[in-house]
Design an enzyme around this catalytic site. Structure first.
Site, PDB file in Angstrom:
ATOM      1  N   GLU A 148       0.848  -1.183   0.000  1.00  0.00           N
ATOM      2  CA  GLU A 148       0.000   0.000   0.000  1.00  0.00           C
ATOM      3  C   GLU A 148       0.884   1.233   0.000  1.00  0.00           C
ATOM      4  OE1 GLU A 148      -2.308  -0.858   3.512  1.00  0.00           O
ATOM      5  OE2 GLU A 148      -0.997   0.326   4.767  1.00  0.00           O
TER       6      GLU A 148
ATOM      7  N   HIS B 134      -4.186   3.688   8.152  1.00  0.00           N
ATOM      8  CA  HIS B 134      -2.964   3.019   8.581  1.00  0.00           C
ATOM      9  C   HIS B 134      -1.872   4.043   8.826  1.00  0.00           C
ATOM     10  CE1 HIS B 134      -3.224  -1.353   7.022  1.00  0.00           C
ATOM     11  NE2 HIS B 134      -4.141  -1.084   7.906  1.00  0.00           N
TER      12      HIS B 134
END
Lengths: 386, 289
Positions: B209, B247
């Site tokens: 990611e 995150h």
């Protein structure tokens, strides 16, 4: 979590770092007293917002009379400052920092971050301050030093000398810096910072190092053990929906599109946004409801998403994991009823008991399209958003 | 074979009697994982889920000889729990908890590296070797014993990759969720090394990611050291710059760590790219022929 410049400077002062004599004001009239208390003949007034680029946007000014300071405060207090780092709404100015004017001989750059690569706190220094440091890093990498600090030893004298050399400091300044480096490191670790930036760190006409700005970010995972920092929290600087989400332990970021997204897991939430774009749609938000999508959380999430008037359809993408999908489906229905959702909702459930969950949704009277794979669900949501 | 965990794993659960630990331990036992005991300070001597509870990891090590530990304690106690397991000689530690302060991890990571310990996480779904052992919170039912090794920074995205490879009949050798935090115990490279050496693994899916440079570093490693095909998907291709997406790992700063940067680098290093989340399984099947 971010701090204002004046709060950062309070922490700097507490750790013995050189900052200008200053006062924070929240009403324009206080500017007169602030200037008088600080003394001198020139002052710098700075709008306090959680964003950089204030100078170019008119949020920083050199004034030579208290009246000018009042005028500046009158102009900015209660207004929103738009800089290249804010969105188009800008950030609300609630306070102004009045500072004694510093005569600058040279501007330097200094920062510290937690570096993922070296897994250390790393100090970044450059002789080129006051400008866009990313450009310096790209065009003249030799003018930048990256110095990692070993958590066992803390910053050592030789490291201070290495950084001083790149900053171009003379002997006296190097000596001063050798005291500042441990102070900065102590501040970083004592308050769980994730970023500390002084841009510019200046050399004054008198030849001393001086911190002219202070940008501090705190590791959000560690705020629970930082009572002093918690008290500095300024919710007016945050997107109201984002801070409301944070209160409910949801992770929400508003975006420009019209497809509301509710997903469990940050990675899958980004993957879902990518998928929406892939099929020609545009996500209205990033929203991670967390690992356990309970009715309460789902209700909160719906409320947040629907508060955005642009949203035309909601795409719910839940990979159930261990939580049973039939329970999640019931939670979604209860939440839709509680919140009163009047726009179409496309739901994709995957994981344990996904079939039962999908049936529950299909049989309900609510306007729900239940599809069991992400491709179909994303396509449907895009279609409904047009 | 498989990596890190299998039939011989003897698992200890730290924070055993808490609700999350209980739920996930039940699921793990049902999957066939050999949980030999748990630790909850103050509750030593009790029995929970038919196995003994100990006051400390050291007592558990003496009595039931675990060779792996999984941690469910609250974030503020994770540093202590990880270092306790390390001090007691456990060589594989999995920390599921999210929200561990980054500066705690700076210290923990240094210490476990010195001791030669493998720490997975924190903020991760754990590890599973399908058909053998499940050490984590992933749904066991979507897995299938097979040939694809899966490494990921994100929990539910891992499940997505697992589901797709299961539906296509490929199955998985071992799936490792390394977690999305800035300082993970184990990196992509650590796991790539193990999967390259594992006979059962025929292809590797690496789910990344935006944020950080872990994928770029992995790409360099793959070019030099990995002979097996690697398929990658990077989440966050449409995330706007400067916005933090949940995150800690998912931050774009200064033009570094964007999805486009990562994909470009991975392609240069011979990694097969699944352009979309939906294509992870199909792409893997295509590469395996």
């Amino acid at each position: 979590m971010n701090l204002h410049e004046y709060q950062g400077k309070e922490l700097f002062a507490k750790f013995g770092l050189p900052v200008s004599k200053n006062k924070v004001i929240t009403t324009a009239d206080d500017a007169v007293n602030a200037c008088r208390d600080i003394g001198g003949k020139k002052w710098v007034v700075k709008a306090q917002v959680h964003a950089g680029g204030r100078g170019k946007a008119g949020g920083v000014k050199l004034v030579s009379t208290p009246e000018e300071a009042v005028e500046f405060a009158n102009h900015w207090l209660g207004k929103r400052l738009i800089t290249y780092q804010t969105d188009s709404n800008g950030q609300l100015v609630n306070s102004i920092l009045v500072e004694e004017c510093t005569d600058i001989a040279k501007e330097l750059y200094l920062s510290a971050v937690v570096d993922r690569g070296t897994q250390r706190i790393v100090f970044i220094g450059s002789s080129e301050g006051g400008v866009n440091i990313e450009e310096v890093a790209e065009n003249t990498p030799e003018k930048i030093i990256y110095e990692p600090i070993d958590p066992l030893t803390g910053p050592m004298g030789f490291q201070s000398r290495k950084i001083s050399k790149v900053l171009g400091l003379d002997k006296e300044q190097s000596k001063q810096f050798s005291k500042m480096l441990p102070q900065l490191t102590d501040l970083f670790t004592a308050h769980d910072l994730s970023l500390l930036e002084i841009n510019p760190l200046v050399i004054t006409q008198g030849g001393k190092l001086h911190c002219l700005d202070a940008k501090i970010n705190i590791d959000s995972n560690a705020v629970y053990r930082q009572p002093e920092i918690q008290a500095m929290h300024d919710p007016s600087q945050e997107d109201p929906r984002e801070s409301e989400a944070a209160m409910s332990d949801l992770s929400y970021v508003s975006l420009d599109g019209n497809i509301g997204c509710m997903v469990n897991g940050a990675g899958l939430a980004m993957g879902t946004m990518d998928t929406i774009k892939y099929f020609g749609g545009s996500p209205a938000n990033f929203l991670d409801v967390g690992g356990t999508a309970t009715q309460e959380r789902v209700s909160k999430a719906f409320k947040l998403i629907l508060a955005d008037p642009e949203v035309k359809v909601v795409l719910v993408n839940i990979f159930g994991g261990i939580v049973r999908c039939d329970l999640i489906a019931e939670g979604i229905l209860a939440a839709i009823e509680e919140v009163g959702v009047s726009i179409p909702v496309v739901v994709r459930l995957e994981g344990n008991n996904a079939d039962i969950g999908s049936n529950t949704l299909a049989e309900s009277s609510a306007e729900i399209v239940s599809l069991n794979n992400l491709e179909d669900a994303a396509k449907k949501a895009v279609e409904l958003s047009k | 074979m498989s990596i890190l965990v299998g039939k011989n794993t003897r698992l200890l659960v730290q924070g055993f009697t808490g609700s999350q630990a209980t739920l996930h331990s039940e699921q793990s036992i049902e999957y066939g994982t050999n949980i030999v005991g748990g630790v909850t300070p103050g509750k030593g001597g009790q029995t929970h889920l038919d196995v003994p509870v100990f006051n400390s990891v050291h007592e558990a090590v003496e009595s039931v000889q675990p060779n792996a530990s999984i941690i469910f304690v609250p974030a503020q106690f994770c540093k202590d729990s990880i270092l306790e397991a390390a001090d007691a000689g456990i060589k594989l530690i999995i920390c599921i908890t999210e929200g561990v302060p980054t500066l705690d991890m700076l210290i923990v990571k240094k210490r476990i590296d010195e001791l030669g310990i493998t720490l997975i996480g924190p903020n991760c779904p754990g590890i599973i070797t399908p058909g053998e052992a499940k050490l984590g919170i992933m749904p066991g039912s979507i897995h299938l014993q097979g040939s694809v090794g899966i490494i990921s920074r994100s929990g539910t995205l891992t499940y997505e990759a697992v589901k797709q490879t299961t539906d296509l009949g490929l199955g998985q050798s071992t799936c490792v969720g390394i977690g999305g935090d800035p300082i993970p115990g184990t990196s992509f490279i650590d796991v790539l090394k193990m999967m390259e050496a594992d006979d059962q693994t025929k292809a590797i899916v690496m789910v990344g990611e935006i944020g950080g440079t872990a994928e770029e570093e992995a790409a360099d490693y793959i070019r030099e050291n990995v002979s097996k095909p690697v398929i990658s998907y990077i989440a966050g291709q449409t995330a706007p710059a400067g916005k933090r997406m949940g995150h800690a790992g998912a931050i774009i700063a200064g033009g570094k760590g964007t999805a486009a940067d990562k994909i470009k680098k991975l392609k240069e290093c011979g990694v097969h790219i699944a352009e979309n989340l939906l294509q992870i399984g199909v792409k893997t099947k295509e590469v395996l022929g």
